[in-house]
Design an enzyme around this catalytic site. Structure first.
Site, PDB file in Angstrom:
ATOM      1  N   HIS A  39     -21.002 -42.263  60.237  1.00  0.00           N
ATOM      2  CA  HIS A  39     -20.362 -43.389  59.545  1.00  0.00           C
ATOM      3  C   HIS A  39     -19.054 -42.908  58.916  1.00  0.00           C
ATOM      4  CE1 HIS A  39     -22.419 -41.082  56.454  1.00  0.00           C
ATOM      5  NE2 HIS A  39     -21.389 -41.425  55.711  1.00  0.00           N
ATOM      6  N   HIS A 126     -12.451 -40.103  56.986  1.00  0.00           N
ATOM      7  CA  HIS A 126     -12.893 -39.215  58.052  1.00  0.00           C
ATOM      8  C   HIS A 126     -14.357 -39.498  58.387  1.00  0.00           C
ATOM      9  CE1 HIS A 126     -14.327 -37.264  54.399  1.00  0.00           C
ATOM     10  NE2 HIS A 126     -15.303 -36.783  55.160  1.00  0.00           N
TER      11      HIS A 126
HETATM   12  O1  3AM Z   1     -19.592 -38.921  55.407  1.00  0.00           O
HETATM   13  P1  3AM Z   1     -19.123 -37.884  54.450  1.00  0.00           P
HETATM   14  O2  3AM Z   1     -19.586 -36.510  54.791  1.00  0.00           O
HETATM   15  O3  3AM Z   1     -17.678 -37.975  54.166  1.00  0.00           O
HETATM   16  O4  3AM Z   1     -20.645 -35.903  52.129  1.00  0.00           O
HETATM   17  C1  3AM Z   1     -21.432 -37.048  51.865  1.00  0.00           C
HETATM   18  C2  3AM Z   1     -21.193 -38.144  52.855  1.00  0.00           C
HETATM   19  O5  3AM Z   1     -19.809 -38.272  53.090  1.00  0.00           O
HETATM   20  C3  3AM Z   1     -20.969 -37.709  50.611  1.00  0.00           C
HETATM   21  O6  3AM Z   1     -21.442 -39.033  50.709  1.00  0.00           O
HETATM   22  C4  3AM Z   1     -21.611 -39.385  52.070  1.00  0.00           C
HETATM   23  C5  3AM Z   1     -23.021 -39.827  52.323  1.00  0.00           C
HETATM   24  O7  3AM Z   1     -23.927 -38.863  51.910  1.00  0.00           O
HETATM   25  N1  3AM Z   1     -21.482 -37.036  49.416  1.00  0.00           N
HETATM   26  C6  3AM Z   1     -22.718 -36.537  49.221  1.00  0.00           C
HETATM   27  N2  3AM Z   1     -22.804 -35.987  48.008  1.00  0.00           N
HETATM   28  C7  3AM Z   1     -21.592 -36.112  47.417  1.00  0.00           C
HETATM   29  C8  3AM Z   1     -21.045 -35.771  46.165  1.00  0.00           C
HETATM   30  N3  3AM Z   1     -21.783 -35.142  45.229  1.00  0.00           N
HETATM   31  C9  3AM Z   1     -20.739 -36.787  48.330  1.00  0.00           C
HETATM   32  N4  3AM Z   1     -19.467 -37.082  48.047  1.00  0.00           N
HETATM   33  C10 3AM Z   1     -18.999 -36.713  46.835  1.00  0.00           C
HETATM   34  N5  3AM Z   1     -19.771 -36.077  45.907  1.00  0.00           N
END
Ligand code: 3AM
Length: 187
Positions: A39, A126
């Site tokens: 996603h 991204h």
């Molecule tokens: O799809 P991405 O990887 O950009 O990295 C996690 C993912 O993003 C991000 O939230 C999305 C769904 O899990 N994520 C997880 N923990 C996080 C945090 N503590 C976070 N983003 C920022 N801070």
């Protein structure tokens, strides 16, 4: 408490194609994102009391009234923090990145008003494909070639989704809790 995030869902055929990238490039320490979980994140909210969900939804509904549906196309692979020291492998957004940024910024501001922590890093739209346990160098030439398979891939963004993320030993489970349409037409 619910672990939540806002995201743009991707069509199944594109997720399938992105999911196949893992067969075409080797990493020693990669944990690939499962095809159904691929996603484009707009805003990570984290641990949230269930009773706050309605308020979150209604604030984002207001924002979606001011954003028209838009198209995104994919650009190239990239890595955080850098290609030489990759920890996260992602696919970037070309066309429509400005619209996604604008939408994410509005959500960020609205969520900050509700008490959610503001992201310190600038938002960079991204699609995460893999997380690497160790820093690894990525083969840029190989990724450039792979990226050619995605030239012309377009996604119509008509709605955004509030996901619940449940972390399990088998990997995260993402469940859509609510979908909000972007404003239709010009009115
Ligand atoms: O799809 P991405 O990887 O950009 O990295 C996690 C993912 O993003 C991000 O939230 C999305 C769904 O899990 N994520 C997880 N923990 C996080 C945090 N503590 C976070 N983003 C920022 N801070």
């Amino acid at each position: 408490m619910l672990r939540l995030f806002w995201a743009i869902e991707l069509p199944q055929d594109l997720r399938k194609k992105l999911g196949k990238v893992r067969e075409k490039i080797k990493f020693k320490s990669a944990k690939w994102v499962e095809q159904e979980n691929i996603h484009l994140t707009l805003k990570f909210l984290g641990s949230t009391p269930e009773e706050k969900v309605e308020e979150i939804r209604s604030e984002v509904e207001k924002i979606c009234r001011n954003h028209q549906p838009f198209q995104i196309s994919l650009s190239t692979f990239g890595a955080f923090p850098s290609n030489k020291k990759a920890r996260v492998l992602w696919f970037g957004v070309a066309q429509g990145a400005d619209k996604a940024i604008c939408l994410a910024k509005d959500i960020e501001k609205a969520m900050a008003k509700l008490g959610f922590e503001e992201e310190r890093k600038p938002y960079h739209p991204h699609i995460t494909l893999a997380r690497l346990k160790f820093l690894e160098q990525i083969d840029e030439e190989r990724l450039k070639l792979l990226a050619q398979n995605f030239e012309g891939s377009q996604v119509e963004v008509k709605e955004i989704t509030l996901f619940q993320s449940q972390l399990t030993p088998k990997g995260p489970i993402y469940t859509p809790l609510s979908r909000i349409a972007l404003k239709q037409g010009l009115g």
